[in-house]
Design a protein around this motif. Structure first.
Motif, PDB file in Angstrom:
ATOM      1  N   SER A 104       3.986   7.396  -6.267  1.00 42.41           N
ATOM      2  CA  SER A 104       2.806   7.813  -6.584  1.00 42.41           C
ATOM      3  C   SER A 104       2.075   8.235  -5.341  1.00 42.41           C
ATOM      4  N   ARG A 105       2.180   7.284  -4.355  1.00 39.98           N
ATOM      5  CA  ARG A 105       1.326   7.439  -2.982  1.00 39.98           C
ATOM      6  C   ARG A 105       2.211   8.200  -1.872  1.00 39.98           C
ATOM      7  N   ARG A 106       3.332   8.807  -2.285  1.00 42.36           N
ATOM      8  CA  ARG A 106       4.205   9.535  -1.413  1.00 42.36           C
ATOM      9  C   ARG A 106       4.500   8.509   0.008  1.00 42.36           C
ATOM     10  N   ARG A 107       4.976   7.456  -0.334  1.00 47.41           N
ATOM     11  CA  ARG A 107       5.158   6.418   0.817  1.00 47.41           C
ATOM     12  C   ARG A 107       6.637   6.042   0.676  1.00 47.41           C
ATOM     13  N   SER A 119       4.395   8.734   6.237  1.00 51.17           N
ATOM     14  CA  SER A 119       5.053   8.251   4.896  1.00 51.17           C
ATOM     15  C   SER A 119       5.661   6.813   4.978  1.00 51.17           C
TER      16      SER A 119
END
Length: 644
Positions: free
Chosen positions: A196-199, A125
């Motif tokens: 939104s990209r779980r980063r 992540s």
């Protein structure tokens, strides 16, 4: 063996429940207090897994954990010997296995662990180096906000990090990179893209953890029950968000012990502030306070001079540090003014050699400086005289660091290198989004890149600029070439991004390396110099190679005089310290033009002075780069004898 504690240390160690502050001056044994209190907590029956120790670097966490385990192992052996003699047991009844259950870590590692267990995140992540820029660029271009200025993305990312560290809102921040409305939009867009990209970026480890606690109070309760006792080292170096998270985690028992010294708060650029200790006192009105005011490190003259200096600060908790040592007959502090930088360097080199000839090892001596603008000349002078040196943070030598490999690659490519390894560095440090396959196999060169992107107008424009920059690097002296690389080819912005995990030292190393090129006339001359330094430090190295892998600390390499910035010296101590370039405009630094800035600079000088155990040599110059200079105000404030 267990050390004898003074009364204030004993009281701090004996503290059990509730919040407490140990205000610890330089050399006052704060690590001893932390280790002994850990032992006391375990002795009183606190389960080891219920204790969390937070530090500000991985190295500090590992060192404190190792020291704690050694302490327990020593006591275990002593207990075993007592049992063998049929003597009654005394002191600790612990095991090293039990001691290893105490959690040690940095704020970021500890709270990321919480995110892994409770937030569903993993190591994948986290953004890799260079990805922050990609995400910000995507968000900015998607919103039609873009400033075509070298280093702009790095400026925005730093300001976003400032907002996160202060647990603030972008609307309340005054940016320099763009307009307030643009900054707010960029902040929100960048964060939304990451979410939104779980980063996560580096600062999000803490911010997302705070959000998790707010959204899921039961999760917070679980972790509050897990860590019933929290100990925090160097609390004055924490950010507002770190303090807030520590308070959340410690509630409702509030069994939190913080150790720190507002007089040693020197990381304002990272969000730290001396007010953190006063904020802690305000947050816990019934806090227990312990003043560790005996300096066991420094000669009494050094303690007295440093005390006179720091008393000029207004923004501090009142305290007076006392020396434990009795005065020695030797002159502990000397102050000298020199006409030029060369004279100063020659004098320092001569004194280092004199100390060594008198029987003192080189590693007992350190040279401290405010910035890396000038020490390279002294480094080269010492090396030319056969005196070994170690530059903090560079492993074997400065010349094996990956930043040096980058500089060499750029200059080598500029003068005609066809090594693929050189060109790979050119296209990826910083990331230029040029495919590695475009280089093909050796020989590698710019022509291959132009051929590969023949139909891509945007890439061709980029390559045209790169071609111009490399041609310029070839025609100007290497010092100016490295300056151009850093300022106008994106390298400084690249380093600023990497500095998040390197505590701000990479930019300092780049300055140090640039200074080694001063006096060289051509790129080839500097490349030969670097190659010789690498070969001298690496027995058996292939002649002429400059693409070695990033260094690792080689404990078998010859010890030498330690070179480091004042910031880098924090937490260390040396029998002999040379504090060079004590000029106004250097220390205090010329950009520290506010009362708060001057006070932080004074704290920095205070930290540097108190690294010296026995001898402190302070020097400055009357002239630098053909400009008149004056002595730093801090020398006079310390009440030191200044030659007339």
């Amino acid at each position: 063996m267990k050390k004898q504690l003074n009364e204030a240390q004993r009281q701090a160690v004996a503290h059990f429940d509730g919040p407490c502050l140990a205000l610890a001056g330089p050399g006052s044994g704060k690590t001893t207090v932390l280790v002994e209190r850990l032992c006391r907590l375990l002795q009183k029956g606190v389960p080891a897994r219920k204790i969390l120790v937070l530090t500000f670097t991985r190295a500090a966490a590992a060192e404190m954990q190792a020291r704690f385990i050694r302490r327990v192992e020593e006591e275990t052996k002593a207990q075993g010997a007592a049992v063998a003699k049929r003597e009654p047991p005394a002191g600790l009844t612990l095991s090293a296995a039990q001691a290893r259950q105490v959690a040690f870590g940095t704020f970021h590692s500890a709270f990321f662990q919480i995110l892994r267990y409770s937030g569903g995140y993993s190591g994948s992540s986290l953004l890799r180096p260079g990805e922050k820029t990609i995400f910000l660029e995507e968000a900015a271009r998607g919103m039609g906000i873009w400033h075509d200025r070298e280093g702009w993305t790095a400026e925005v990312l730093k300001e976003i990090g400032d907002v996160k560290g202060e647990a603030g809102e972008p609307e309340q921040y005054r940016p320099l990179s763009c307009t307030p409305s643009e900054f707010t939009a960029l902040y929100r867009g960048y964060q939304q893209l990451l979410k939104s990209r779980r980063r996560l970026d580096f600062d999000d480890m803490l911010l997302r953890c705070r959000e998790l606690f707010a959204e899921q109070p039961k999760v917070l309760e679980i972790w509050q029950e897990r860590f019933e006792y929290i100990l925090i080292d160097e609390y004055q170096d924490s950010s507002r968000l770190q303090c807030e998270l520590a308070e959340l985690l410690a509630a409702p028992q509030n069994n939190v012990m913080v150790v720190g010294d507002d007089d040693q708060s020197i990381y304002g650029f990272r969000g730290a502030a001396p007010e953190r200790l006063r904020d802690f006192l305000a947050a816990y009105p019934k806090v227990s306070r312990y003043l560790l005011d005996i300096n066991y490190r420094c000669h009494p003259d050094i303690v007295a001079a440093a005390g006179r200096l720091i008393e000029n600060n207004q923004n501090r908790l009142p305290k007076k540090i006392r020396p434990a040592r009795q005065p020695a007959p030797a002159e502990a502090i000397t102050c000298r003014e020199y006409a030029t930088l060369r004279e100063e360097n020659e004098a320092v080199a001569a004194r280092i050699q004199a100390y060594h000839q008198a029987g003192r090892s080189y590693e007992e001596m350190a040279v401290l400086y405010r910035t890396n603008q000038n020490p390279a000349q002294l480094l080269r002078m010492l090396e030319a005289g056969g005196i070994p040196v170690q530059v903090k943070g560079t492993g074997k030598t400065l010349y094996h660091h990956w930043i040096c490999q980058d500089f060499c690659a750029y200059l080598a490519a500029a003068v005609g290198s066809t090594r693929r390894s050189d060109w790979l560095r050119v296209i990826s440090h910083p990331e230029r989004y040029i495919s590695r396959s475009a280089l093909g196999t050796e020989p590698a060169n710019l022509d291959k890149l132009f051929e590969y992107y023949a139909e891509d107008r945007r890439r061709l424009d980029q390559l045209d600029r790169l071609s111009y920059d490399l041609a310029l690097l070839r025609k100007i002296p290497p010092y100016a070439a490295i300056s151009h690389l850093r300022r106008y080819m994106g390298y400084d912005a690249y380093l600023q991004e990497q500095d998040q995990s390197e505590e701000g030292r990479l930019s300092e190393l780049a300055e140090q390396l640039q200074e080694t090129a001063d006096g060289c006339q051509t790129a080839e001359e500097w490349l030969r110099y670097v190659s010789r330094k690498q070969e001298a430090a690496t027995p058996g190295a292939a002649p002429g190679r400059n693409d070695a892998a990033p260094e690792k600390r080689d404990e078998s390499s010859p010890p030498g005089v330690r070179f480091m910035t004042m910031h880098g010296s924090k937490g260390l101590e040396f029998p002999v310290v040379f504090l060079v370039d004590a000029n106004e405009g250097i220390t205090p630094y010329r950009q520290a033009d506010s009362p708060e800035g001057i006070e932080e600079e004074r704290r920095l000088f205070y930290v540097a002075m108190t690294r010296a155990k026995q001898y402190l040599h302070i020097s400055w110059t009357k002239e630098r780069f053909h400009r008149q200079q004056s002595m730093s105000r801090f020398v006079r404030e310390a009440g030191l004898d200044v030659p007339t």
